[in-house]
Design an enzyme around this catalytic site. Structure first.
Site, PDB file in Angstrom:
ATOM      1  N   ARG A 191       1.000  -1.349   0.112  1.00 54.55           N
ATOM      2  CA  ARG A 191      -0.166  -0.047   0.019  1.00 54.55           C
ATOM      3  C   ARG A 191       1.010   1.221  -0.071  1.00 54.55           C
ATOM      4  O   ARG A 191       0.574   2.465   0.447  1.00 54.55           O
ATOM      5  CB  ARG A 191      -0.929   0.123   1.128  1.00 54.55           C
ATOM      6  CG  ARG A 191      -2.122  -1.029   1.156  1.00 54.55           C
ATOM      7  CD  ARG A 191      -3.125  -0.950   2.110  1.00 54.55           C
ATOM      8  NE  ARG A 191      -4.065  -2.125   2.215  1.00 54.55           N
ATOM      9  CZ  ARG A 191      -3.546  -2.991   3.035  1.00 54.55           C
ATOM     10  NH1 ARG A 191      -2.855  -3.005   3.934  1.00 54.55           N
ATOM     11  NH2 ARG A 191      -4.538  -3.663   3.208  1.00 54.55           N
ATOM     12  N   LYS A 206       1.942  11.386 -10.953  1.00 49.93           N
ATOM     13  CA  LYS A 206       1.291  10.579 -11.681  1.00 49.93           C
ATOM     14  C   LYS A 206       1.806   9.272 -12.363  1.00 49.93           C
ATOM     15  O   LYS A 206       2.738   9.404 -12.765  1.00 49.93           O
ATOM     16  CB  LYS A 206       0.557  11.347 -12.972  1.00 49.93           C
ATOM     17  CG  LYS A 206      -0.504  12.253 -12.676  1.00 49.93           C
ATOM     18  CD  LYS A 206      -0.833  13.070 -13.863  1.00 49.93           C
ATOM     19  CE  LYS A 206      -1.567  12.454 -14.946  1.00 49.93           C
ATOM     20  NZ  LYS A 206      -2.113  13.320 -15.934  1.00 49.93           N
ATOM     21  N   GLU A 218       7.707  18.355 -24.495  1.00 48.28           N
ATOM     22  CA  GLU A 218       6.901  18.559 -23.134  1.00 48.28           C
ATOM     23  C   GLU A 218       7.130  19.857 -22.542  1.00 48.28           C
ATOM     24  O   GLU A 218       6.384  20.473 -21.835  1.00 48.28           O
ATOM     25  CB  GLU A 218       7.294  17.364 -22.358  1.00 48.28           C
ATOM     26  CG  GLU A 218       6.821  16.033 -22.608  1.00 48.28           C
ATOM     27  CD  GLU A 218       5.137  15.911 -22.536  1.00 48.28           C
ATOM     28  OE1 GLU A 218       4.280  16.659 -22.253  1.00 48.28           O
ATOM     29  OE2 GLU A 218       4.807  14.748 -22.356  1.00 48.28           O
ATOM     30  N   LYS A 226       6.000  23.246 -14.106  1.00 42.43           N
ATOM     31  CA  LYS A 226       4.914  22.080 -13.898  1.00 42.43           C
ATOM     32  C   LYS A 226       4.621  21.878 -12.364  1.00 42.43           C
ATOM     33  O   LYS A 226       3.246  21.655 -12.021  1.00 42.43           O
ATOM     34  CB  LYS A 226       5.669  20.687 -14.189  1.00 42.43           C
ATOM     35  CG  LYS A 226       4.843  19.513 -13.841  1.00 42.43           C
ATOM     36  CD  LYS A 226       4.927  18.224 -14.619  1.00 42.43           C
ATOM     37  CE  LYS A 226       3.758  17.339 -14.382  1.00 42.43           C
ATOM     38  NZ  LYS A 226       4.084  16.293 -14.975  1.00 42.43           N
ATOM     39  N   GLU A 285      -6.426  16.241  -9.868  1.00 43.26           N
ATOM     40  CA  GLU A 285      -7.102  16.323 -11.005  1.00 43.26           C
ATOM     41  C   GLU A 285      -8.557  16.361 -10.665  1.00 43.26           C
ATOM     42  O   GLU A 285      -9.157  15.427 -11.476  1.00 43.26           O
ATOM     43  CB  GLU A 285      -6.488  15.254 -12.256  1.00 43.26           C
ATOM     44  CG  GLU A 285      -5.081  15.704 -12.225  1.00 43.26           C
ATOM     45  CD  GLU A 285      -4.364  14.722 -13.623  1.00 43.26           C
ATOM     46  OE1 GLU A 285      -5.265  13.812 -13.977  1.00 43.26           O
ATOM     47  OE2 GLU A 285      -3.424  15.112 -13.839  1.00 43.26           O
ATOM     48  N   ARG A 330     -10.618  19.605 -16.742  1.00 34.46           N
ATOM     49  CA  ARG A 330      -9.997  20.393 -18.095  1.00 34.46           C
ATOM     50  C   ARG A 330      -8.570  20.685 -17.883  1.00 34.46           C
ATOM     51  O   ARG A 330      -8.416  21.781 -17.253  1.00 34.46           O
ATOM     52  CB  ARG A 330     -10.966  21.583 -18.030  1.00 34.46           C
ATOM     53  CG  ARG A 330     -12.334  21.083 -18.439  1.00 34.46           C
ATOM     54  CD  ARG A 330     -13.514  22.043 -17.884  1.00 34.46           C
ATOM     55  NE  ARG A 330     -13.285  22.261 -16.502  1.00 34.46           N
ATOM     56  CZ  ARG A 330     -14.107  23.407 -16.044  1.00 34.46           C
ATOM     57  NH1 ARG A 330     -14.916  24.051 -16.607  1.00 34.46           N
ATOM     58  NH2 ARG A 330     -14.068  23.425 -14.665  1.00 34.46           N
ATOM     59  N   ASN A 353      -2.704  18.669 -20.715  1.00 39.11           N
ATOM     60  CA  ASN A 353      -2.930  17.627 -21.517  1.00 39.11           C
ATOM     61  C   ASN A 353      -2.866  17.943 -22.924  1.00 39.11           C
ATOM     62  O   ASN A 353      -3.060  17.526 -24.029  1.00 39.11           O
ATOM     63  CB  ASN A 353      -4.310  17.199 -21.551  1.00 39.11           C
ATOM     64  CG  ASN A 353      -4.598  16.004 -20.366  1.00 39.11           C
ATOM     65  OD1 ASN A 353      -3.263  15.750 -19.823  1.00 39.11           O
ATOM     66  ND2 ASN A 353      -5.750  15.586 -20.060  1.00 39.11           N
ATOM     67  N   HIS A 406      -1.927  16.145 -25.847  1.00 37.18           N
ATOM     68  CA  HIS A 406      -2.079  14.706 -25.615  1.00 37.18           C
ATOM     69  C   HIS A 406      -3.302  13.741 -25.998  1.00 37.18           C
ATOM     70  O   HIS A 406      -3.189  12.649 -26.031  1.00 37.18           O
ATOM     71  CB  HIS A 406      -1.830  14.547 -24.082  1.00 37.18           C
ATOM     72  CG  HIS A 406      -0.317  14.619 -23.525  1.00 37.18           C
ATOM     73  ND1 HIS A 406       0.266  15.703 -23.860  1.00 37.18           N
ATOM     74  CD2 HIS A 406       0.526  13.981 -22.880  1.00 37.18           C
ATOM     75  CE1 HIS A 406       1.514  15.980 -23.332  1.00 37.18           C
ATOM     76  NE2 HIS A 406       1.523  14.379 -22.735  1.00 37.18           N
ATOM     77  N   HIS A 425      -1.890  10.552 -27.578  1.00 33.33           N
ATOM     78  CA  HIS A 425      -2.055   9.293 -26.974  1.00 33.33           C
ATOM     79  C   HIS A 425      -2.811   8.516 -28.033  1.00 33.33           C
ATOM     80  O   HIS A 425      -2.497   7.038 -28.183  1.00 33.33           O
ATOM     81  CB  HIS A 425      -3.069   9.336 -25.718  1.00 33.33           C
ATOM     82  CG  HIS A 425      -2.433   9.969 -24.461  1.00 33.33           C
ATOM     83  ND1 HIS A 425      -2.859  10.093 -23.423  1.00 33.33           N
ATOM     84  CD2 HIS A 425      -1.030  10.113 -24.218  1.00 33.33           C
ATOM     85  CE1 HIS A 425      -2.126  10.488 -22.435  1.00 33.33           C
ATOM     86  NE2 HIS A 425      -1.075  10.477 -22.979  1.00 33.33           N
ATOM     87  N   HIS A 439       6.879   9.053 -26.920  1.00 30.36           N
ATOM     88  CA  HIS A 439       5.968   9.989 -26.534  1.00 30.36           C
ATOM     89  C   HIS A 439       5.845  11.520 -26.806  1.00 30.36           C
ATOM     90  O   HIS A 439       4.889  12.231 -27.357  1.00 30.36           O
ATOM     91  CB  HIS A 439       5.817   9.855 -24.851  1.00 30.36           C
ATOM     92  CG  HIS A 439       4.872  10.553 -24.334  1.00 30.36           C
ATOM     93  ND1 HIS A 439       3.516  10.162 -24.559  1.00 30.36           N
ATOM     94  CD2 HIS A 439       4.900  11.750 -23.564  1.00 30.36           C
ATOM     95  CE1 HIS A 439       2.879  11.198 -23.473  1.00 30.36           C
ATOM     96  NE2 HIS A 439       3.758  12.301 -23.249  1.00 30.36           N
TER      97      HIS A 439
END
Ligand SMILES: NC(=O)c1ccc[n+]([C@@H]2O[C@H](COP(=O)([O-])OP(=O)(O)OC[C@H]3O[C@@H](n4cnc5c(N)ncnc54)[C@H](O)[C@@H]3O)[C@@H](O)[C@H]2O)c1
Ligand SMILES: [Zn+2]
Length: 399
Positions: A150, A172, A214, A256, A266, A270, A274, A277, A281, A294
């Site tokens: 955990r 993330k 990025e 960032k 998040e 919106r 992203n 992305h 993606h 990527h």
């Protein structure tokens, strides 16, 4: 030994940790509410040499802790062995697992293999996981850390530009599923991030450019100053100038952190981060997470979103020209035809339809307006996407 009397019949030695509570019975009238508040904060350190990196990594390790390094085979050969030796010389028991390099390894199978390895090595919650590598290692190791017992503490040591300006920051963590990228994941923050500019010296030009995509993204959505900096020093960035890369990593990291700090979990879907992305993606999905990097997929996605926005009359002409010009000058793809693998626009639109189904019927697009301003919409039509992907873009003059 002195003893403390708790009552006549019970005597507990004073060095024993005792917990007491006296919670009254529920009154059976109010709704029962569970609360779980938590604030995560961590340091992000940018250094210029491998020696400084190891010193900083060591400073985040509990004394005598065991260290489980997750890396990939390329990074292990170049840097992993040295990190491992330096930590052992400081008295840590270190074990190492190396993934196969590349996005194709960022899956559940790899994660399960790493979980088995941690369990069989009897790593415990007082130990530390160290993710040393690009975004693939960092995303996978972070998710494994979130799931193991955990939550096992972990330190990110990003070794690609993309990971230093993006993947290592924000907590993330995820692995890919064949139906969608990053489908299986969590929010789980590292204990610290140590970015060493020296590691970037061995990146291929292609990888450096992909990472730059990025950073450009952050300039467009949130920082005209960052965009100007990249535009102005592009030749030095591409030449691998370590002084300029150091400034780039610090600037992009700070941007960032400001953006994710506003909504770290998040709640608002919106998200300007992203930008590029949605289509990016889908491109990665249809190319089976392999031949397109990527950052390259995101570059095509940013160019396409900018064309959609421009066609709606929403993007300032100057931004349209500058952004497409900067991506081109950086050697990044801006159309499907520029990619190193054949990608069909209809396949991308098909993948977007599947992503739309997974995401409650909505496909969000971040459409740039001007530097630092973007519109976030969910009404972009297939016809607009088709037109933006098929567009043969006039090469914009460099400012
Ligand atoms: N979690 C996030 O917020 C976030 C943000 C952006 C991207 N990502 C993820 O990051 C991943 C892409 O990361 P990436 O571009 O770093 O790819 P990557 O991890 O695959 O690394 C690229 C390649 O460079 C090699 N490499 C790594 N460091 C090197 C070095 N110093 N010298 C030479 N070679 C080196 C690796 O072995 C690999 O082959 C994607 O899966 C993307 O989804 C995550
Ligand atoms: Zn990204």
């Amino acid at each position: 030994m002195t003893e403390r009397a708790v009552n006549r019949s019970v005597v507990i030695p004073p060095d024993v940790h005792v917990v007491r509570d006296n919670i009254p019975l529920d009154d059976q009238t109010q709704p029962i509410q569970a609360r779980a508040c938590r604030v995560d904060s961590y340091s992000i350190v940018v250094v210029r040499s491998a020696g400084a990196a190891v010193d900083r990594i060591a400073s985040f390790l509990p004394r005598g802790s065991r260290v489980a390094i997750v890396t990939d085979e390329t990074v292990r050969r170049r840097y992993g062995a040295a990190v491992c030796a330096a930590l052992r010389s400081r008295g840590h028991d270190v074990i190492v697992a190396a993934m196969r390099p590349g996005e194709a390894s960022k899956g559940v199978d790899t994660a399960v293999a790493l979980l088995n390895w941690l369990a069989e090595s009897e790593i415990g919650r007082r130990d530390m996981l160290l993710a040393v590598g690009g975004g693939v290692v960092i995303d996978t190791a972070g998710w494994v850390a979130s799931a193991y017992m955990r939550g096992l503490p972990y330190v990110n040591v990003p070794t690609t530009l993309l990971a230093q300006v993006d993947a290592a920051i924000g907590g993330k963590v995820a692995v890919d599923h064949r139906l969608a990228k990053n489908l299986i994941g969590a929010f789980y923050h590292p204990t610290a991030v140590v970015s060493n500019i020296g590691y970037l010296g061995s990146l291929s030009a292609r990888q450096l450019r992909a990472g730059l995509a990025e950073a450009i993204k952050k300039g467009v959505i949130a920082s005209a100053d960052l965009f100007d900096f990249i535009e102005c020093d592009l030749h030095l960035i591409l030449a691998g100038d370590s002084g300029v890369l150091y400034r780039l990593v610090r600037h992009a990291t700070a941007v960032k952190c400001r953006l994710v700090g506003r909504d770290p979990y998040e709640h608002d879907l919106r998200r300007p981060l992203n930008f590029g992305h949605t289509i990016g993606h889908a491109i990665e999905t249809v190319t089976a997470y392999g031949p397109v990097l990527h950052g390259e997929a995101v570059a095509v996605g940013m160019a396409a979103a900018t064309r959609i926005s421009h066609a709606r009359g929403w993007t300032e002409h100057a931004l349209h020209t500058r952004l497409l010009g900067l991506l081109r000058r950086a050697g990044l793809p801006v159309t499907l035809a520029d990619l190193q693998a054949p990608v069909d626009a209809e396949e991308v639109i098909g993948a977007l339809a599947k992503i739309r189904l997974i995401r409650d019927g909505r496909l969000r697009f971040v459409l740039p307006v001007r530097l630092g301003e973007a519109a976030i919409v969910d009404d972009v039509t297939d016809a607009e996407i088709r037109q933006a992907l098929d567009a043969s873009v006039p090469v914009a003059a460099a400012p």
